[in-house]
Design an enzyme around this catalytic site. Structure first.
Site, short mmCIF file in Angstrom:
data_model
loop_
_atom_site.label_atom_id
_atom_site.label_comp_id
_atom_site.label_asym_id
_atom_site.label_seq_id
_atom_site.Cartn_x
_atom_site.Cartn_y
_atom_site.Cartn_z
N ASP A 250 0.86 -1.17 0.00
CA ASP A 250 0.00 0.00 0.00
C ASP A 250 0.91 1.23 0.00
O ASP A 250 2.10 1.12 0.32
CB ASP A 250 -0.90 -0.04 1.24
CG ASP A 250 -1.67 1.24 1.42
OD1 ASP A 250 -2.33 1.69 0.46
OD2 ASP A 250 -1.61 1.82 2.53
N ASP A 452 -1.76 -0.83 5.95
CA ASP A 452 -1.96 -0.27 7.29
C ASP A 452 -3.40 0.12 7.59
O ASP A 452 -3.80 0.15 8.75
CB ASP A 452 -1.09 0.98 7.45
CG ASP A 452 -1.61 2.16 6.63
OD1 ASP A 452 -1.92 3.20 7.22
OD2 ASP A 452 -1.72 2.01 5.40
N ASP A 456 -7.27 -1.54 3.65
CA ASP A 456 -6.35 -2.62 3.26
C ASP A 456 -6.76 -3.97 3.83
O ASP A 456 -6.25 -5.01 3.39
CB ASP A 456 -4.92 -2.30 3.73
CG ASP A 456 -4.34 -1.07 3.06
OD1 ASP A 456 -4.58 -0.91 1.86
OD2 ASP A 456 -3.67 -0.28 3.74
#
Length: 574
Positions: A250, A452, A456
């Site tokens: 990410d 995080d 996600d």
């Protein structure tokens, strides 16, 4: 072993039977010691945190209290040479703190107001006042212990397979022992040598070393990773981490710190005289706001040492910006689309805004008394060591990582260029991240996702393995992920992959060692004349060897070895 000892005594081989029990008891004690090393090393972490701390009351008085009684918000005093009693933030004082037990850093880390400290670390020569941010049961040390202990109760697929095979193997071995005794007797063989051969076969063919081959390396790796800030939730995960062939990241909060910073200040000289003046005006107007971009502007002004005037008549409109009176001037800070619609288009300003946005930055317009005074460019700050971590992961896995982000393509592309990622998939909603992960796995990859946020979590669950950032991560991401990077250090990602692969190689080596011992000893017994005590010594010796071989990964050098090799471009450790 007891049956063999009784059998040996029954036929007059009392010395051999006694020696068998001595060897078995000694090896059993050594094996027990070896398998307890992981648990003891983890439990030992709890001893690092002191039992008491000096609590500073609201009236400034000091009293010593148990650390378990500390609550979030309490302020404690850490005197020179003392161990820190709780995870928290320094509110006053400066010192160097030895964090080797938690972070693995060889040198003490300087600490001052605003810095984070961990329970169990050792204060240097200065005195610190620390505000407690986590209760005793949730400190980094306590979380490491709890998660490693939980992981120790799980079994990896290799171990489960071995135990399943071992059950059938043991039945077959017992049956073979009876046949090895009964058939020669039926053919007229002597009783004593036939019984000795059968008993020796029963001992040397036992799969003890095979069963012990898997868990010690994996549990040792879990404990070592925990000491270096990576909490692996199970032995299954530790085995899977090294099996990943592609790592996906990410962006915001993972490869970046998740907090924007002012990167550029562009002014119109006819309105303001300098960049500092524009930044000071914008920061004064933004100071009452809690918006992340506002905090970034104020932080930039503080960092530059600029004094901030008091803002009056402050107002904020979500999605548009803020306005306030600063030193008698009307200052407006907000989105270019909104403020330019009030002012009218300006070629210079429009060009500046377009250039910043093309570079992947967020443009913020500043107006002074109704006239555009300049543009601020803000961007998320790249995490330290991100590019090196990407390079190391590429070396280990043989595949360049992928960037999966909900951010706009320009910002994603800008960051990807900085860290060396070529495969960028931007503008993804949470379900689209899941689709991207599944598409990558459908192409033959085993994907490890590092993220995080709440957005996600679905992709973390869908990936072969998921890792969450411990500090920045949302509760949902931390619960969903298979492993947690406690200190948000990206360098630990390639390190734990290498550690997992080394653990997997040790498992294979242990299985080869155990199988070789069994094969040689069984062949010796069936084709030659293997003395019973020597058979016991060989069997128990192989069990001890595989146990101690797995425990090699408990050493701090195992983590440093892998990290050093990767820094020098040598791939994984042997």
């Amino acid at each position: 072993m007891v049956a063999a000892a009784i059998g040996a005594a029954a036929i007059g081989q009392i010395t051999d039977g006694a020696l068998l029990i001595v060897i078995f008891a000694t090896s059993g004690a050594l094996e027990s010691y070896a398998t307890q090393r992981t648990e003891d090393s983890v439990r030992g972490l709890l001893d690092l945190a002191p039992d008491t701390a000096t609590l500073i009351g609201a009236d400034g008085t000091e009293r010593v209290v148990p650390t378990v009684d500390l609550t979030v918000g309490d302020v404690i005093l850490i005197r020179p040479g003392e161990r820190v009693g709780a995870d928290g933030q320094v509110v006053d004082g400066a010192s160097d703190v030895d964090q080797a037990t938690i972070t693995g850093e060889p040198l003490p880390a300087p600490k001052q107001a605003g810095d984070e400290v961990f329970a169990g670390t050792v204060n240097g020569t200065g005195a610190l006042r620390v505000r407690v941010e986590r209760p005793a049961g949730e400190t980094v040390v306590a979380r490491i212990v709890a998660m490693v202990q939980e992981a120790s109760t799980t079994k990896a697929p290799t171990q489960l397979f071995i135990e399943k095979v071992e059950q059938r193997y043991s039945v077959g071995m017992a049956a073979a022992t009876l046949l090895l005794f009964a058939i020669p007797l039926a053919l007229g063989a002597d009783f004593q040598p036939t019984l000795l051969r059968a008993m020796t076969f029963m001992i040397v063919a036992s799969p003890c070393a095979v069963v012990l081959a898997t868990m010690p390396p994996l549990l040792s790796a879990i404990a070592n990773a925990g000491r270096h800030g990576v909490l692996v939730k199970s032995a299954v995960v530790m085995e899977q981490l090294g099996a990943g062939t592609l790592v996906a990241f990410d962006k915001t909060g993972t490869l970046t710190e998740g907090t924007p910073r002012v990167t550029e200040v562009r002014i119109l000289p006819d309105i303001v005289s300098s960049e500092s003046e524009l930044l000071a005006l914008a920061a004064a107007a933004e100071n009452p706001s809690e918006h992340p971009l506002a905090r970034a502007v104020v932080a930039a002004a503080h960092k530059a040492g600029l004094p901030l005037e008091h803002a009056e008549d402050f107002s904020a409109v979500p999605g548009r910006g803020v306005r306030a009176r600063v030193a008698g001037h009307l200052v407006e800070v907000g989105s270019p689309a909104h403020l330019l619609s009030l002012t009218g288009q300006s070629d210079v300003v429009t060009t500046d805004v377009a250039a910043l946005e093309l570079d992947g930055q967020t443009a913020v317009l500043v107006r002074l008394d109704g006239q555009v005074a300049g543009v601020l460019g803000l961007a998320d700050h790249l995490r330290a060591g991100a590019a090196q971590a990407i390079d190391q992961i590429t070396t280990i896995t043989g595949a360049s990582p992928v960037l999966l982000t909900g951010d706009n393509p320009r910002a994603a592309g800008r960051l990807a260029t900085q860290v060396g990622i070529t495969d960028v998939r931007a503008g993804l909603l949470p379900h689209e991240k899941v689709d991207a992960v599944r598409a990558l796995e459908a192409s033959g990859h085993k994907v490890m996702l590092v993220g995080d946020g709440i957005n996600d979590a679905p992709a973390l669950a869908a990936a072969h393995t998921g890792m969450a950032m411990g500090r920045a991560g949302s509760d949902l991401a931390l619960q969903t992920a298979d492993a947690v990077i406690v200190r948000d250090e990206l360098s630990t990602v390639p390190a734990v992959i290498a550690l997992s692969r080394r653990a997997r190689r040790l498992v294979i080596a242990n299985l080869i060692i155990a199988s070789a011992f069994i094969s040689v000893l069984v062949a010796w017994d069936l084709l030659g004349d293997l003395p019973l005590p020597l058979g016991v010594a060989g069997h128990e010796g192989s069990t001890i060897i595989v146990g101690l071989n797995g425990l090699r990964l408990l050493r701090a050098a195992a983590w440093r070895h892998s990290d050093t090799n990767k820094r020098h471009g040598k791939g994984e450790p042997s």
